[in-house]
Write a protein that holds these residues in place. Structure first.
Motif, mmCIF file in Angstrom:
data_model
loop_
_atom_site.group_PDB
_atom_site.id
_atom_site.type_symbol
_atom_site.label_atom_id
_atom_site.label_comp_id
_atom_site.label_asym_id
_atom_site.label_seq_id
_atom_site.Cartn_x
_atom_site.Cartn_y
_atom_site.Cartn_z
ATOM 1 N N ASN A 152 0.796 -1.232 0.000
ATOM 2 C CA ASN A 152 0.000 0.000 0.000
ATOM 3 C C ASN A 152 0.829 1.282 0.000
ATOM 4 O O ASN A 152 0.280 2.376 -0.114
ATOM 5 N N THR A 153 2.137 1.176 0.083
ATOM 6 C CA THR A 153 2.991 2.347 0.118
ATOM 7 C C THR A 153 2.814 3.224 -1.122
ATOM 8 O O THR A 153 2.663 4.436 -1.010
ATOM 9 N N GLY A 154 2.822 2.615 -2.285
ATOM 10 C CA GLY A 154 2.688 3.380 -3.530
ATOM 11 C C GLY A 154 1.403 4.161 -3.595
ATOM 12 O O GLY A 154 1.377 5.309 -4.071
ATOM 13 N N GLU A 155 0.319 3.567 -3.121
ATOM 14 C CA GLU A 155 -0.987 4.235 -3.124
ATOM 15 C C GLU A 155 -0.951 5.507 -2.275
ATOM 16 O O GLU A 155 -1.483 6.548 -2.669
ATOM 17 N N PHE A 156 -0.323 5.434 -1.110
ATOM 18 C CA PHE A 156 -0.253 6.602 -0.227
ATOM 19 C C PHE A 156 0.667 7.675 -0.788
ATOM 20 O O PHE A 156 0.365 8.864 -0.684
ATOM 21 N N LEU A 157 1.776 7.266 -1.374
ATOM 22 C CA LEU A 157 2.668 8.249 -1.987
ATOM 23 C C LEU A 157 1.982 8.930 -3.169
ATOM 24 O O LEU A 157 2.092 10.144 -3.344
ATOM 25 N N ALA A 158 1.249 8.155 -3.963
ATOM 26 C CA ALA A 158 0.524 8.726 -5.100
ATOM 27 C C ALA A 158 -0.563 9.697 -4.638
ATOM 28 O O ALA A 158 -0.880 10.665 -5.350
ATOM 29 N N ALA A 159 -1.127 9.464 -3.464
ATOM 30 C CA ALA A 159 -2.170 10.344 -2.928
ATOM 31 C C ALA A 159 -1.596 11.623 -2.320
ATOM 32 O O ALA A 159 -2.344 12.512 -1.926
ATOM 33 N N GLY A 160 -0.261 11.698 -2.219
ATOM 34 C CA GLY A 160 0.367 12.916 -1.725
ATOM 35 C C GLY A 160 1.124 12.800 -0.429
ATOM 36 O O GLY A 160 1.634 13.800 0.082
ATOM 37 N N ALA A 161 1.238 11.597 0.133
ATOM 38 C CA ALA A 161 2.055 11.442 1.337
ATOM 39 C C ALA A 161 3.500 11.787 0.987
ATOM 40 O O ALA A 161 4.001 11.402 -0.074
ATOM 41 N N ALA A 162 4.151 12.527 1.862
ATOM 42 C CA ALA A 162 5.546 12.903 1.639
ATOM 43 C C ALA A 162 6.493 11.763 1.982
ATOM 44 O O ALA A 162 7.613 11.702 1.479
ATOM 45 N N ALA A 163 6.033 10.860 2.852
ATOM 46 C CA ALA A 163 6.855 9.730 3.293
ATOM 47 C C ALA A 163 5.937 8.675 3.897
ATOM 48 O O ALA A 163 4.761 8.940 4.154
ATOM 49 N N VAL A 164 6.490 7.496 4.106
ATOM 50 C CA VAL A 164 5.768 6.427 4.789
ATOM 51 C C VAL A 164 6.667 5.859 5.883
ATOM 52 O O VAL A 164 7.884 5.919 5.789
ATOM 53 N N SER A 165 6.027 5.318 6.904
ATOM 54 C CA SER A 165 6.745 4.648 7.985
ATOM 55 C C SER A 165 6.410 3.173 7.931
ATOM 56 O O SER A 165 5.244 2.808 7.839
ATOM 57 N N LEU A 166 7.435 2.360 7.984
ATOM 58 C CA LEU A 166 7.251 0.915 7.995
ATOM 59 C C LEU A 166 7.669 0.370 9.345
ATOM 60 O O LEU A 166 8.744 0.681 9.838
ATOM 61 N N GLY A 167 6.814 -0.445 9.927
ATOM 62 C CA GLY A 167 7.108 -1.064 11.214
ATOM 63 C C GLY A 167 7.160 -2.559 11.068
ATOM 64 O O GLY A 167 8.203 -3.139 10.774
#
Length: 192
Positions: A152-167
């Motif tokens: 789901n990372t790509g979807e959030f980045l495409a929606a405008g997230a500047a970064a993602v956090s992975l745990g």
């Protein structure tokens, strides 16, 4: 950003180094107990060898801000917005990433000059939430956190997230092995 929750000291340092090796720039170590604070301190020391920044996560009280400062954290992260915690972190000279899930929380954070905001829990909010919030808050830089993985990372980045956090995705060997390709892909898109 990598979130290293619940690891012992040795494992925290090991996973931090692996994260830096594949191109993850920031590491967050949640500081919910004394063992976690010791793990943060060890990760900060390991990061200093590489010029990497390590921050304290789950900073929900002023006392935790103080522990983060004493351990050498480079920033603080919280699951929600607390004016008191944000102000304590900023007063200590640490950037603060507050969790937000509503327009009200975004406004409160921005009133303190905070523009980098943790969209939490991102998977529950959905990528559409990021796009929607950019309408009234175009200057907000959202870090999608909570339930994030390679699918789901790509979807959030495409929606405008500047970064993602992975745990928890970092604990999955298959997902971890795919990180270098994902990071390269994201970097190439950002450079265009």
């Amino acid at each position: 950003m990598a979130i290293l929750r619940g690891f012992d000291i040795a494992r925290t340092v090991e996973v931090s180094r692996r994260a830096w090796d594949v191109g993850i720039r920031l590491v967050e170590v949640p500081v919910q107990n004394e063992t976690a604070v010791a793990a943060l301190r060890a990760a900060v020391e390991a990061g200093a060898e590489r010029g990497a920044v390590v921050g304290a996560g789950t900073v929900t009280t002023v006392e935790r801000v103080e522990r983060a400062v004493a351990a050498g954290a480079g920033f603080t992260v919280a699951p929600g917005f607390s004016r008191e915690v944000a102000e304590a972190s900023l007063a200590a000279g640490l950037p603060h990433l507050p969790g937000v899930a509503t327009a009200t929380e975004i406004q409160q954070a921005q009133a303190l000059g905070l523009t980098w905001l943790k969209a939490f829990p991102a998977a529950d909010l959905g990528a559409g939430w990021i796009a929607s919030m950019h309408g009234p808050f175009p200057e907000a830089r959202f870090v999608a956190t909570g339930g994030m993985n390679l699918s789901n990372t790509g979807e959030f980045l495409a929606a405008g997230a500047a970064a993602v956090s992975l745990g928890s995705a970092l604990a999955d060997p298959d997902q971890f092995a795919q990180l270098p390709a994902l990071i390269t892909s994201i970097t190439e898109k950002a450079d265009r």
